[in-house]
Scaffold this active site. Structure first.
Site, mmCIF file in Angstrom:
data_model
loop_
_atom_site.group_PDB
_atom_site.id
_atom_site.type_symbol
_atom_site.label_atom_id
_atom_site.label_comp_id
_atom_site.label_asym_id
_atom_site.label_seq_id
_atom_site.Cartn_x
_atom_site.Cartn_y
_atom_site.Cartn_z
ATOM 1 N N HIS A 162 0.837 -1.199 0.000
ATOM 2 C CA HIS A 162 0.000 0.000 0.000
ATOM 3 C C HIS A 162 0.879 1.259 0.000
ATOM 4 O O HIS A 162 2.035 1.225 0.453
ATOM 5 C CB HIS A 162 -0.902 0.005 1.236
ATOM 6 C CG HIS A 162 -2.084 -0.913 1.126
ATOM 7 N ND1 HIS A 162 -3.139 -0.878 2.001
ATOM 8 C CD2 HIS A 162 -2.382 -1.885 0.230
ATOM 9 C CE1 HIS A 162 -4.024 -1.801 1.657
ATOM 10 N NE2 HIS A 162 -3.590 -2.432 0.587
ATOM 11 N N GLU B 192 0.833 3.879 1.857
ATOM 12 C CA GLU B 192 1.287 4.306 3.189
ATOM 13 C C GLU B 192 2.496 3.494 3.648
ATOM 14 O O GLU B 192 3.424 4.030 4.261
ATOM 15 C CB GLU B 192 0.178 4.119 4.231
ATOM 16 C CG GLU B 192 -1.105 4.880 3.972
ATOM 17 C CD GLU B 192 -2.131 4.023 3.248
ATOM 18 O OE1 GLU B 192 -1.780 3.366 2.240
ATOM 19 O OE2 GLU B 192 -3.285 4.013 3.686
ATOM 20 N N CYS C 87 -2.264 -0.548 7.496
ATOM 21 C CA CYS C 87 -1.511 0.717 7.440
ATOM 22 C C CYS C 87 -1.643 1.491 8.751
ATOM 23 O O CYS C 87 -0.671 2.082 9.230
ATOM 24 C CB CYS C 87 -1.976 1.542 6.250
ATOM 25 S SG CYS C 87 -1.566 0.750 4.674
#
Lengths: 147, 147
Positions: A56, A58, A89
């Site tokens: 992801h 993040e 995250c």
């Protein structure tokens, strides 16, 4: 004097990252990490390209920011991300002790708020910054993918 | 015929990974991923060495397993991890749709059970496998670190 370094200013940079994900056929989420009004890390979703659910935006921005700082704690840093972080995250952000999280669009299904994921007690959260822009990009992505 | 491929059998391999973390001065947590009784990924905690809060044993094992399989979903796989996963790792396991999680020692403070992190509805969980061995390794680590 007007401060140019608003949350909107930095969220635009996160949106640029989301657009890069979009162009690669990835769900368009982008993130940056800022300290003292300086961008020290960027990331965009690469789960398809890297064949990795952990890739992801993040997660990449957290790793890159720690690399820049030479320390794993992001105290004094702000993460700007176009979509509300997920459990994973938010859990990573918990460990990072990041000072501030600013997100754009809410994720009513899988966002950390509904999921009840705990952030570090010293982390503050701001939501809804350029939320429409982030949502529109997501909607455009899913419309195009259905074609 | 006795099946040699018990949860204890595989957890011993995860404990070997935890011992590798211990020897590197890392909080000793190890993980492996198994499919059809075959170990396809290994990982141990490297948060200090990599200066990265995301470098938990499970995260590395998830990424390595997806790399081995050539697909990001770990359906049919079992993760063996010596310590109860945290929010971040449980969140990653949620995305991976992994079939089974077996953990050793519970983490009463920061484990996903107390934190309320959601796993994928198709994921089953077994806990307490070689829990004493995992706990003893952790205790020994923190005793030595205090010296």
């Amino acid at each position: 004097m007007i401060n140019p370094f608003t949350d909107e200013y930095f969220m635009k940079k996160a949106l640029q990252e989301a657009e890069m994900a979009f162009e690669k056929g990835e769900i368009p989420v982008g993130a940056i990490v800022v300290i003292d009004n300086k961008v020290i890390a960027r990331g965009h979703n690469l789960t398809e390209m890297l064949v990795d659910v952990t890739a992801h935006a993040e997660m990449q921005a957290i790793t890159a920011a720690a690399n820049y700082l030479g320390g794993k704690y992001l105290i004094g840093c702000t993460l700007y991300v176009t979509l509300e972080p997920c459990q994973m995250c938010a859990g990573a952000l918990y460990w990072s002790q990041i000072s501030k999280i600013v997100f754009g669009a809410s994720d009513e299904n899988r966002g950390f708020v509904k999921m009840g994921t705990q952030l570090h007690p010293k982390t503050t959260v701001v939501s809804g910054i350029l939320a429409n822009e982030a949502s529109e990009l997501m909607k455009r992505f899913f419309v195009e993918r259905r074609k």
